[in-house]
Enzyme design. Structure first.
Site, PDB file in Angstrom:
ATOM      1  N   LYS A  46       0.804  -1.237   0.000  1.00  0.00           N
ATOM      2  CA  LYS A  46       0.000   0.000   0.000  1.00  0.00           C
ATOM      3  C   LYS A  46       0.829   1.274   0.000  1.00  0.00           C
ATOM      4  CE  LYS A  46      -3.471  -0.997  -0.589  1.00  0.00           C
ATOM      5  NZ  LYS A  46      -3.860  -1.632  -1.889  1.00  0.00           N
ATOM      6  N   SER A  47       2.071   1.167  -0.485  1.00  0.00           N
ATOM      7  CA  SER A  47       2.950   2.342  -0.519  1.00  0.00           C
ATOM      8  C   SER A  47       3.091   2.937  -1.917  1.00  0.00           C
ATOM      9  CB  SER A  47       4.341   1.972  -0.011  1.00  0.00           C
ATOM     10  OG  SER A  47       4.265   1.466   1.284  1.00  0.00           O
ATOM     11  N   THR A  49       2.874   0.557  -5.007  1.00  0.00           N
ATOM     12  CA  THR A  49       3.412  -0.516  -5.862  1.00  0.00           C
ATOM     13  C   THR A  49       2.876  -0.416  -7.289  1.00  0.00           C
ATOM     14  OG1 THR A  49       3.056  -1.828  -3.868  1.00  0.00           O
ATOM     15  CG2 THR A  49       3.929  -2.979  -5.795  1.00  0.00           C
ATOM     16  N   HIS A 101       7.555  -7.011  -2.240  1.00  0.00           N
ATOM     17  CA  HIS A 101       7.277  -6.532  -0.882  1.00  0.00           C
ATOM     18  C   HIS A 101       8.259  -7.160   0.117  1.00  0.00           C
ATOM     19  CE1 HIS A 101       3.641  -4.648  -2.195  1.00  0.00           C
ATOM     20  NE2 HIS A 101       2.904  -5.719  -2.262  1.00  0.00           N
ATOM     21  N   SER A 131      -5.144   2.822   3.870  1.00  0.00           N
ATOM     22  CA  SER A 131      -5.274   2.217   2.544  1.00  0.00           C
ATOM     23  C   SER A 131      -5.457   0.703   2.672  1.00  0.00           C
ATOM     24  CB  SER A 131      -4.012   2.549   1.733  1.00  0.00           C
ATOM     25  OG  SER A 131      -4.076   1.996   0.463  1.00  0.00           O
ATOM     26  N   TYR A 186       6.120   8.210  -1.474  1.00  0.00           N
ATOM     27  CA  TYR A 186       4.808   8.349  -2.114  1.00  0.00           C
ATOM     28  C   TYR A 186       4.419   9.834  -2.084  1.00  0.00           C
ATOM     29  CZ  TYR A 186      -0.262   7.757  -2.653  1.00  0.00           C
ATOM     30  OH  TYR A 186      -1.566   7.847  -3.074  1.00  0.00           O
ATOM     31  N   MET A 225      -4.840   6.524 -14.444  1.00  0.00           N
ATOM     32  CA  MET A 225      -4.749   5.108 -14.067  1.00  0.00           C
ATOM     33  C   MET A 225      -6.123   4.546 -13.707  1.00  0.00           C
ATOM     34  SD  MET A 225      -1.132   4.840 -12.033  1.00  0.00           S
ATOM     35  CE  MET A 225      -1.452   3.199 -11.392  1.00  0.00           C
ATOM     36  N   ARG A 250      -8.061   4.143  -4.689  1.00  0.00           N
ATOM     37  CA  ARG A 250      -9.113   4.614  -3.787  1.00  0.00           C
ATOM     38  C   ARG A 250      -9.155   6.134  -3.716  1.00  0.00           C
ATOM     39  NH1 ARG A 250      -9.418   5.696   1.668  1.00  0.00           N
ATOM     40  NH2 ARG A 250      -7.147   5.797   1.572  1.00  0.00           N
ATOM     41  N   GLY A 252      -5.746   8.150  -3.498  1.00  0.00           N
ATOM     42  CA  GLY A 252      -4.513   8.638  -4.122  1.00  0.00           C
ATOM     43  C   GLY A 252      -4.030   9.958  -3.552  1.00  0.00           C
TER      44      GLY A 252
HETATM   45  P1  A3P Z   1      -5.077   4.837  -1.316  1.00  0.00           P
HETATM   46  O1  A3P Z   1      -5.781   3.613  -0.858  1.00  0.00           O
HETATM   47  O2  A3P Z   1      -4.640   5.714  -0.189  1.00  0.00           O
HETATM   48  O3  A3P Z   1      -5.831   5.604  -2.354  1.00  0.00           O
HETATM   49  P2  A3P Z   1      -0.166  -0.375  -3.606  1.00  0.00           P
HETATM   50  O4  A3P Z   1      -0.149  -0.331  -5.092  1.00  0.00           O
HETATM   51  O5  A3P Z   1       1.192  -0.468  -2.980  1.00  0.00           O
HETATM   52  O6  A3P Z   1      -1.114  -1.417  -3.102  1.00  0.00           O
HETATM   53  O7  A3P Z   1      -0.706   1.042  -3.087  1.00  0.00           O
HETATM   54  C1  A3P Z   1      -2.037   1.425  -3.341  1.00  0.00           C
HETATM   55  C2  A3P Z   1      -2.158   2.883  -2.995  1.00  0.00           C
HETATM   56  O8  A3P Z   1      -1.468   3.670  -3.987  1.00  0.00           O
HETATM   57  C3  A3P Z   1      -3.626   3.352  -3.011  1.00  0.00           C
HETATM   58  O9  A3P Z   1      -3.710   4.384  -2.020  1.00  0.00           O
HETATM   59  C4  A3P Z   1      -3.728   3.904  -4.437  1.00  0.00           C
HETATM   60  O10 A3P Z   1      -4.802   4.798  -4.631  1.00  0.00           O
HETATM   61  C5  A3P Z   1      -2.373   4.603  -4.542  1.00  0.00           C
HETATM   62  N1  A3P Z   1      -2.019   4.929  -5.934  1.00  0.00           N
HETATM   63  C6  A3P Z   1      -1.860   4.101  -6.982  1.00  0.00           C
HETATM   64  N2  A3P Z   1      -1.606   4.790  -8.111  1.00  0.00           N
HETATM   65  C7  A3P Z   1      -1.600   6.108  -7.772  1.00  0.00           C
HETATM   66  C8  A3P Z   1      -1.423   7.339  -8.492  1.00  0.00           C
HETATM   67  N3  A3P Z   1      -1.222   7.355  -9.810  1.00  0.00           N
HETATM   68  N4  A3P Z   1      -1.490   8.502  -7.802  1.00  0.00           N
HETATM   69  C9  A3P Z   1      -1.690   8.512  -6.468  1.00  0.00           C
HETATM   70  N5  A3P Z   1      -1.883   7.383  -5.733  1.00  0.00           N
HETATM   71  C10 A3P Z   1      -1.845   6.194  -6.372  1.00  0.00           C
END
Ligand code: A3P
Length: 288
Positions: A46-47, A49, A101, A131, A186, A225, A250, A252
């Site tokens: 959730k950072s 990826t 991870h 997240s 992030y 995205m 979700r 972002g």
């Molecule tokens: P949130 O749940 O806070 O929105 P991972 O890919 O490591 O599982 O991380 C998912 C998190 O990265 C989610 O955070 C997602 O919305 C965010 N994320 C993915 N792509 C993004 C983008 N282009 N801009 C901002 N946040 C992004």
């Protein structure tokens, strides 16, 4: 059997979802032959990826959109430890980009003797927790997170996927990788995506023009995205990932934790994290 045991593998003290990981996939990762020109984006879950799964192919291909428009994120930049890697590894073109991870100590032996570069993406753990809490609600292959308060305890005790956040960060910050590793947050990426892409491009010696950087940043925006089915998991059956419950992409944003933690929870969270990072020779890029 508890819901955690039913849905996760527990190996070496770490939890892995059974849907995507197996004893064999972890063995495959252990024996994986890392090449000198491989690039690994390392994240605690959730950072950011999947964001890296969007950025890296664009940077490595000079901004060519073909990979992000034709290959799903999990195949264009696969997870080192997941079952899928064995099936598609032969289709990956060099320089290969992978995500993982894994904490540093679980990296395959071949990684340590290679020159492969690492991009470590760090995120404020409070936002990671939020997240992850929603992710556990939409991904049916993950166990029920319980209440937010219960999930805070699970997170702080490391009873979550890939263990404690502090252990993960410490393992990579302590790794002596010299100029093979780049740290980015992030939060940096949210604040200034073109500058972050420039840093990544320079680190990977890609020599991209400002125009290409700006175009890549547009393609990797949260909005963009969200509309690419190959990047937002909407191709995955609702049975496994229910984007109607909570979308994978979700919010972002940074700071959503402010909408979730009460003051007692904040005090508890911050005191544990501070204690566990005491004496480390790095400081967090944000105030907790
Ligand atoms: P949130 O749940 O806070 O929105 P991972 O890919 O490591 O599982 O991380 C998912 C998190 O990265 C989610 O955070 C997602 O919305 C965010 N994320 C993915 N792509 C993004 C983008 N282009 N801009 C901002 N946040 C992004």
């Amino acid at each position: 059997m508890s819901s955690t045991e039913e849905k996760n593998l527990l190996l070496g003290g770490l939890l892995y979802p059974k849907e995507t990981h197996s004893v064999e996939s972890l063995k495959f990762a252990r024996e994986f032959k890392v090449k000198d020109d491989d690039i690994l984006a390392v994240t605690y879950p959730k950072s950011g990826t999947i964001w890296m799964q969007e950025i890296l192919p664009l940077v490595l291909n000079g901004g060519d959109l073909t990979p992000i428009n034709t290959i799903p994120n999990w195949d264009r930049v696969p997870w080192l430890e997941e079952k899928r890697l064995e099936q598609i590894v032969d289709q990956l073109k060099s320089p290969r980009a992978l995500v993982t991870h894994f904490p540093f100590n679980l990296m395959p032996p071949s990684f340590h003797t290679s020159k492969a570069k690492v991009i470590y993406v760090m995120r404020n753990p409070k936002d990671i927790l939020v997240s992850s809490y929603y992710f556990h609600q939409m991904a049916t292959f993950l166990d029920d997170p319980g209440t937010f308060d219960e999930f805070i305890d699970k997170f702080l005790e490391g009873r979550v996927l890939f263990g404690k956040w502090t252990d993960h960060v410490k393992s990579w910050r302590r790794a002596k990788l010299g100029d093979r590793i780049m740290f980015i947050t992030y939060e940096d990426m949210v604040q200034d995506l073109p500058a972050s892409i420039r840093r990544i491009s320079d680190f990977l010696c890609c020599n991209l023009s400002e125009e290409v950087i700006q175009n890549i940043a547009k393609c990797c925006s949260f909005k963009k995205m969200k509309t690419n089915p190959l990047s937002n998991f909407s191709l995955v059956s609702k049975e496994y990932m229910n984007n109607d419950k909570s979308p994978f992409l979700r919010k972002g944003t940074t700071g959503d934790w402010k909408n979730h933690f009460d003051s007692q929870q904040l005090t508890r969270f911050e005191s544990v994290i501070h204690k566990e990072l005491e004496g480390e020779d790095f400081s967090l890029p944000w105030s907790l």
